[in-house]
Design a protein around this motif. Structure first.
Motif, PDB file in Angstrom:
ATOM      1  N   ASP A  85      37.586  24.539  38.711  1.00  0.00           N
ATOM      2  CA  ASP A  85      38.880  25.223  38.679  1.00  0.00           C
ATOM      3  C   ASP A  85      38.832  26.462  37.786  1.00  0.00           C
ATOM      4  OD1 ASP A  85      40.065  23.445  40.386  1.00  0.00           O
ATOM      5  OD2 ASP A  85      40.896  22.169  38.809  1.00  0.00           O
ATOM      6  N   CYS A  86      38.128  26.339  36.659  1.00  0.00           N
ATOM      7  CA  CYS A  86      38.012  27.475  35.742  1.00  0.00           C
ATOM      8  C   CYS A  86      37.337  28.654  36.428  1.00  0.00           C
ATOM      9  CB  CYS A  86      37.228  27.054  34.497  1.00  0.00           C
ATOM     10  SG  CYS A  86      36.978  28.380  33.306  1.00  0.00           S
ATOM     11  N   MET A  87      36.247  28.402  37.130  1.00  0.00           N
ATOM     12  CA  MET A  87      35.519  29.482  37.799  1.00  0.00           C
ATOM     13  C   MET A  87      36.327  30.059  38.960  1.00  0.00           C
ATOM     14  SD  MET A  87      32.754  30.072  36.131  1.00  0.00           S
ATOM     15  CE  MET A  87      33.814  29.787  34.702  1.00  0.00           C
ATOM     16  N   ARG A  88      37.080  29.206  39.644  1.00  0.00           N
ATOM     17  CA  ARG A  88      37.912  29.698  40.739  1.00  0.00           C
ATOM     18  C   ARG A  88      38.972  30.664  40.201  1.00  0.00           C
ATOM     19  NH1 ARG A  88      39.877  25.193  42.333  1.00  0.00           N
ATOM     20  NH2 ARG A  88      38.221  24.710  43.827  1.00  0.00           N
ATOM     21  N   ARG A  89      39.627  30.256  39.108  1.00  0.00           N
ATOM     22  CA  ARG A  89      40.660  31.102  38.509  1.00  0.00           C
ATOM     23  C   ARG A  89      40.052  32.389  37.968  1.00  0.00           C
ATOM     24  NH1 ARG A  89      43.910  26.669  34.932  1.00  0.00           N
ATOM     25  NH2 ARG A  89      44.329  28.497  33.665  1.00  0.00           N
ATOM     26  N   HIS A  90      38.874  32.260  37.361  1.00  0.00           N
ATOM     27  CA  HIS A  90      38.248  33.449  36.781  1.00  0.00           C
ATOM     28  C   HIS A  90      37.758  34.408  37.855  1.00  0.00           C
ATOM     29  CE1 HIS A  90      36.777  35.683  33.413  1.00  0.00           C
ATOM     30  NE2 HIS A  90      35.531  35.657  33.842  1.00  0.00           N
ATOM     31  N   THR A  91      37.321  33.872  38.976  1.00  0.00           N
ATOM     32  CA  THR A  91      36.901  34.726  40.084  1.00  0.00           C
ATOM     33  C   THR A  91      38.079  35.542  40.611  1.00  0.00           C
ATOM     34  OG1 THR A  91      35.154  33.177  40.731  1.00  0.00           O
ATOM     35  CG2 THR A  91      35.876  34.763  42.393  1.00  0.00           C
ATOM     36  N   ILE A  92      39.251  34.898  40.703  1.00  0.00           N
ATOM     37  CA  ILE A  92      40.462  35.624  41.130  1.00  0.00           C
ATOM     38  C   ILE A  92      40.765  36.747  40.138  1.00  0.00           C
ATOM     39  CG2 ILE A  92      42.965  35.416  41.438  1.00  0.00           C
ATOM     40  CD1 ILE A  92      42.454  32.541  42.445  1.00  0.00           C
ATOM     41  N   PHE A  93      40.651  36.439  38.854  1.00  0.00           N
ATOM     42  CA  PHE A  93      40.889  37.454  37.813  1.00  0.00           C
ATOM     43  C   PHE A  93      39.912  38.621  37.952  1.00  0.00           C
ATOM     44  CE2 PHE A  93      39.375  39.015  33.682  1.00  0.00           C
ATOM     45  CZ  PHE A  93      40.527  39.637  33.213  1.00  0.00           C
ATOM     46  N   LEU A  94      38.630  38.297  38.167  1.00  0.00           N
ATOM     47  CA  LEU A  94      37.617  39.345  38.300  1.00  0.00           C
ATOM     48  C   LEU A  94      37.842  40.183  39.557  1.00  0.00           C
ATOM     49  CD1 LEU A  94      34.416  37.424  37.156  1.00  0.00           C
ATOM     50  CD2 LEU A  94      35.696  39.142  35.881  1.00  0.00           C
ATOM     51  N   ASP A  95      38.318  39.539  40.628  1.00  0.00           N
ATOM     52  CA  ASP A  95      38.643  40.291  41.844  1.00  0.00           C
ATOM     53  C   ASP A  95      39.739  41.310  41.565  1.00  0.00           C
ATOM     54  OD1 ASP A  95      36.792  38.992  43.405  1.00  0.00           O
ATOM     55  OD2 ASP A  95      38.196  37.504  44.196  1.00  0.00           O
ATOM     56  N   ARG A  96      40.743  40.890  40.784  1.00  0.00           N
ATOM     57  CA  ARG A  96      41.818  41.818  40.433  1.00  0.00           C
ATOM     58  C   ARG A  96      41.297  42.954  39.559  1.00  0.00           C
ATOM     59  NH1 ARG A  96      46.178  37.104  38.799  1.00  0.00           N
ATOM     60  NH2 ARG A  96      46.757  36.487  40.929  1.00  0.00           N
ATOM     61  N   GLU A  97      40.424  42.599  38.611  1.00  0.00           N
ATOM     62  CA  GLU A  97      39.849  43.626  37.751  1.00  0.00           C
ATOM     63  C   GLU A  97      39.012  44.610  38.555  1.00  0.00           C
ATOM     64  OE1 GLU A  97      40.038  44.060  34.075  1.00  0.00           O
ATOM     65  OE2 GLU A  97      41.854  43.122  34.863  1.00  0.00           O
ATOM     66  N   GLU A  98      38.280  44.083  39.536  1.00  0.00           N
ATOM     67  CA  GLU A  98      37.468  44.954  40.388  1.00  0.00           C
ATOM     68  C   GLU A  98      38.353  45.921  41.163  1.00  0.00           C
ATOM     69  OE1 GLU A  98      33.922  44.568  43.754  1.00  0.00           O
ATOM     70  OE2 GLU A  98      35.159  42.840  43.249  1.00  0.00           O
ATOM     71  N   LYS A  99      39.483  45.417  41.659  1.00  0.00           N
ATOM     72  CA  LYS A  99      40.425  46.276  42.376  1.00  0.00           C
ATOM     73  C   LYS A  99      40.977  47.338  41.442  1.00  0.00           C
ATOM     74  CE  LYS A  99      44.834  46.244  44.867  1.00  0.00           C
ATOM     75  NZ  LYS A  99      45.972  45.417  45.335  1.00  0.00           N
TER      76      LYS A  99
END
Length: 221
Positions: A85-99
């Protein structure tokens, strides 16, 4: 990275720093946050780290280098959050940062290709475009927030310096009305001066941290 020797326990912080590659300052920071709780030697009070402490530090280092927040690591350690769950949430965060980075890069490219000079830049056009992007979810640096973070320690430092200056003035005034032995007066004046120098040095370092955009010293290895 050095491997952990089998059966090694009760290590001093210098050895842990060597094994994990994290500075003593950062190790203590993680202790303050509750991620580590090394034993204390009853005779000398020194911290003594176990194999488990070293393994925990390596996990922290891995996750911090991926920019996982301390709060998330605390939840993982306490069992309130699974690694998945931690990695899933962090991946979403990183996707937003990438955008966000792509959008910021697009503005930089526009400025680069505009042919404009600093003295004549059409700031209104670009700021309006950035405001529109913010409404769509893009986050730019909050300059006002950074300025407020800078003002707070400055104001606190000014108050303390004024207080120390008042103490110095009071000592000098008291010496004029009721003479104080010179050695005693020098001591009473020197102590506040030393405190003022310490405040200014601490303020300088704090402003460096704020302007560098790094609030968490433990993210630096």
């Amino acid at each position: 990275m050095q491997s952990l020797a089998e059966g090694v326990v009760d290590m001093r912080i210098n050895k842990v720093e060597e094994l994990v590659g994290i500075t003593k300052k950062n190790i203590r920071f993680y202790e303050e946050k509750g991620l580590l709780a090394p034993n204390r030697n009853a005779e000398n009070g020194y911290r003594e780290y176990s194999d488990e402490d070293v393994m925990m530090l390596r996990k922290i280092k891995l996750l911090r280098q991926l920019s996982v927040p301390i709060e998330e690591i605390l939840k993982l350690k306490a069992g309130y959050l699974t690694l998945e769950d931690c990695m899933r949430r962090h991946t979403i965060f990183l996707d937003r940062e990438e955008k966000n980075l792509k959008q910021k890069k697009s503005i930089c490219t526009l400025l680069e290709e505009s042919g404009e000079q600093f003295t004549s830049i059409d700031t209104e056009k670009y700021l309006l475009q950035m405001e529109e992007m913010e409404r769509e979810g893009v986050k730019f640096m909050n300059v006002e927030h950074v300025d407020r973070k800078r003002k707070a320690p400055i104001m606190a430092a000014i108050v303390m310096i004024l207080l120390m200056a008042a103490i110095i003035g009071l000592m000098i005034w008291a010496s004029g009305t009721d003479p104080i032995p010179l050695p005693v007066l020098i001591i009473f004046v020197t102590i506040p001066l030393i405190i003022i120098v310490g405040i200014l040095m601490a303020l300088k370092e704090r402003i460096k941290q704020i302007e560098g955009g790094e609030e968490d010293a433990a993210s630096k290895y």
